[in-house]
Motif scaffolding. Structure first.
Motif, PDB file in Angstrom:
ATOM      1  N   ILE A   1       0.831  -1.205   0.000  1.00  0.00           N
ATOM      2  CA  ILE A   1       0.000   0.000   0.000  1.00  0.00           C
ATOM      3  C   ILE A   1       0.868   1.259   0.000  1.00  0.00           C
TER       4      ILE A   1
ATOM      5  N   ASP B   1       0.010   3.977  -2.796  1.00  0.00           N
ATOM      6  CA  ASP B   1      -0.688   5.190  -2.372  1.00  0.00           C
ATOM      7  C   ASP B   1       0.233   6.315  -1.914  1.00  0.00           C
TER       8      ASP B   1
ATOM      9  N   HIS C   1      -3.500   6.878   5.955  1.00  0.00           N
ATOM     10  CA  HIS C   1      -4.481   6.108   5.190  1.00  0.00           C
ATOM     11  C   HIS C   1      -5.909   6.390   5.634  1.00  0.00           C
TER      12      HIS C   1
ATOM     13  N   ASN D   1      -2.227  -8.398   1.601  1.00  0.00           N
ATOM     14  CA  ASN D   1      -3.439  -7.789   1.067  1.00  0.00           C
ATOM     15  C   ASN D   1      -4.436  -7.372   2.136  1.00  0.00           C
TER      16      ASN D   1
ATOM     17  N   LEU E   1      -5.093  -3.475   2.377  1.00  0.00           N
ATOM     18  CA  LEU E   1      -5.887  -3.076   1.211  1.00  0.00           C
ATOM     19  C   LEU E   1      -7.315  -3.599   1.310  1.00  0.00           C
TER      20      LEU E   1
ATOM     21  N   THR F   1      -9.223  -1.518   3.725  1.00  0.00           N
ATOM     22  CA  THR F   1      -9.376  -0.144   3.266  1.00  0.00           C
ATOM     23  C   THR F   1     -10.394  -0.020   2.141  1.00  0.00           C
TER      24      THR F   1
ATOM     25  N   ARG G   1     -11.211   0.786   7.181  1.00  0.00           N
ATOM     26  CA  ARG G   1      -9.925   1.474   7.119  1.00  0.00           C
ATOM     27  C   ARG G   1      -9.563   2.154   8.439  1.00  0.00           C
TER      28      ARG G   1
END
Length: 561
Positions: A109, A113, A249, A362, A365, A368, A374
């Motif tokens: 991530i 991101d 995040h 994963n 992700l 999120t 998230r």
């Protein structure tokens, strides 16, 4: 002279028989089928010695104190590991897991991101980096087998020497360079460098288990301490990384992002500039917190390595005649690759580790973008790891009580129904229930392979009594296979996100991305775990075989050089 030689032979035979009897009595679990052949062979040797030295009985009575009577006591003292040695050994394994936990949960991530490279490039970084690390493991193992014994051992110089370079490469792995065109090469280069250096630390540390003690129980106990510390390290890594970077995040910047994207035509130029500035400030904040987390973890790595160096004493291999020359690396590699138990164990845990790696990489992700958790992912990750830490002593008791193979089946199957449950019932309460249950399987998957691998090495030593110094081959190629498979799975999973339409830096992802993440968390790990457990059914080293190997190795070690 002949009488004295016969008397000495008879006394040595009696001492060896007493030693074998003491070992069998200590185990308490050795079956009659295991003990009977050893006892019959010992009795046969005793009868021959008695026949050859029938006239030596009087001399033995006159000299009842022989130099062999203290051997069992000395052996026990040499094999015993102190509590401080076990703790320091365990602490040495923690930093690798601290850094590994951070990269496993957050590197993907971060690349997507924060560094904002596209999913295809991120998949190449993860795959090539893992594959590179996999290939460096056997290369490091080769050079370790060629290393000479030093005042601090043969393995310790590798771990101490590479630690400062590991810390530097790890820090720059989380640094976002000021140039945009070559970010892919930056992260690929530093990830490969980090994998190379961490192999120089992890391969000798894994092999160090065989040089702590010759007693299986002591090694298993040290492994349990190590796994507890490593799970704690995983917990610390996830806690530090998760708590520090959690603010990177959140969706606090998404309001401004959506404003600039959806109302660009109706907003003034000043509003658009102010919105973009807020997004850039948020991105700068994200870069900063990732670097802070990298610095903290690097400091932990240095401290733990120093503690291990000061508290652990590496011992030379007591097996095989000292005069026997070491065979070549290639021939040792061929012998190891032909050893059936090693291939079965490696293949089984290769699939199981891929499943755990898929969930790890994963999961953030998934929380999120797939199930809207998230704001809770860092606490869910901590719950998983706390459950794993607490359950390590339970699995250690379980494998001693019911055997290692049974512990593997009971522990690792536990994760399958709960990951599927989270996919189909994605709410917060279910997420925490799944986290607690998954921690049990994570603990078993960490403890069992490193507890079973020394048994495989012991079995190999009995099958090849004159082959010495191949422990690094066992451990390095085990790490090679598991890393290579994990690299393929990570690369493929990130590539699947590319095909699903993952939008780098976006606040929300399209529905195909959420569906892909559910497959990567639910169906794929279950398929890999089932495959691994089916292979593990063929693993031949049962508890009876393990105890028989222990007795045979004890007899081999007590033989004169």
């Amino acid at each position: 002279m002949e009488v004295e030689k016969s008397a000495t032979a008879a006394a040595a035979t009696a001492a060896a028989a007493a030693t074998a009897a003491d070992v069998a009595e200590e185990e308490g679990r050795v079956t009659t089928s295991v003990c009977l052949p050893v006892t019959l062979r010992t009795m046969a040797k005793g009868e021959r010695a008695a026949a050859e030295g029938s006239q030596a009985g009087k001399l033995m009575l006159q000299h009842p104190k022989t130099p062999f009577t203290k051997v069992p006591l000395q052996t026990t003292v040499e094999q015993k590991l102190s509590l401080s040695s076990k703790i320091c050994f365990a602490i040495g394994g923690a930093p690798n897991q601290v850094a590994g936990s951070a990269t496993a949960f957050f590197l993907q991530i971060f690349l997507l991101d924060v560094a904002q490279i596209n999913p295809f490039q991120a998949s190449m970084v993860l795959f090539i980096g893992k594959a590179w690390g996999a290939f460096t493991d056997p290369v490091v193992g080769f050079f370790i087998t060629k290393s000479r014994w030093t005042k601090i051992g043969r393995l310790m110089p590798w771990m101490v020497g590479c630690t400062p370079f590991v810390v530097v490469s790890y820090f720059y792995l989380w640094f976002v360079p000021p140039f945009a065109n070559s970010k892919f090469m930056w992260y690929l280069g530093f990830y490969c460098l980090y994998q190379t250096l961490i192999a120089c630390f992890h391969v000798p540390y894994s092999a160090l288990t065989m040089f702590l003690s010759t007693d299986q129980r002591e090694r298993d106990s040290a492994t349990a301490y190590r796994m507890t510390a490593e799970v704690l390290g995983t917990l610390v890594g996830a806690a530090i990384q998760g708590q520090i970077v959690a603010s990177a995040h959140t969706m606090k910047h998404c309001l401004h992002h959506n404003l600039s994207a959806n109302h660009l035509g109706n907003s003034s130029g000043a509003e658009v500039v102010r919105s973009l500035a807020l997004s850039q400030d948020f991105l700068s904040h994200a870069k900063e917190v990732y670097m802070i987390a990298a610095g903290v973890i690097g400091g932990i790595f240095l401290i733990c390595t120093v503690v291990m160096f000061l508290g652990v004493k590496e011992k030379d291999d007591p097996y095989a005649p000292k005069t026997e020359k070491q065979i070549s690396f290639y021939r040792g590699f061929v012998l190891v690759m032909r050893h059936g138990p090693y291939l079965t164990l490696t293949a089984a845990f290769l699939f199981i580790s891929v499943a755990i790696q898929l969930v790890q990489s994963n999961f953030v992700l998934f929380c999120t973008y797939a199930v809207d958790l998230r704001d809770h992912f860092q606490n869910i990750v901590l719950t998983i790891l706390i459950s794993a830490v607490v359950s390590i002593p339970f699995w250690q008791w379980f494998l001693e009580r019911f055997g290692k193979k049974m512990a593997a089946f009971c522990g690792i199957t536990w994760i399958m129904p709960f990951t599927v449950m989270l996919v189909f019932i994605p709410n917060l309460v279910v997420a925490y229930v799944v986290a607690v249950s998954s921690g049990l399987s994570v603990a078993a998957s960490l403890l069992l392979p490193w507890s079973m691998l020394p048994d495989v090495v012991d079995d190999f030593r009995l099958a090849n009594p004159f082959s010495k110094g191949h422990e690094a081959i066992f451990y390095s190629f085990y790490v090679f296979f598991t890393k290579f498979a994990a690299g393929i799975s990570l690369g493929v999973s990130t590539l699947c996100l590319e095909f699903a339409g993952y939008d780098t830096g976006a606040c929300r992802q399209p529905p195909p991305v959420a569906y892909t993440l559910k497959l990567l968390i639910g169906a794929a790990p279950v398929a890999f775990i089932v495959t691994g457990l089916m292979i593990l059914l063929l693993y031949p080293i049962s508890e009876d075989v393990r105890l028989r190997n222990k007795l045979a190795l004890e007899n081999l070690r007590l033989q004169p050089v």
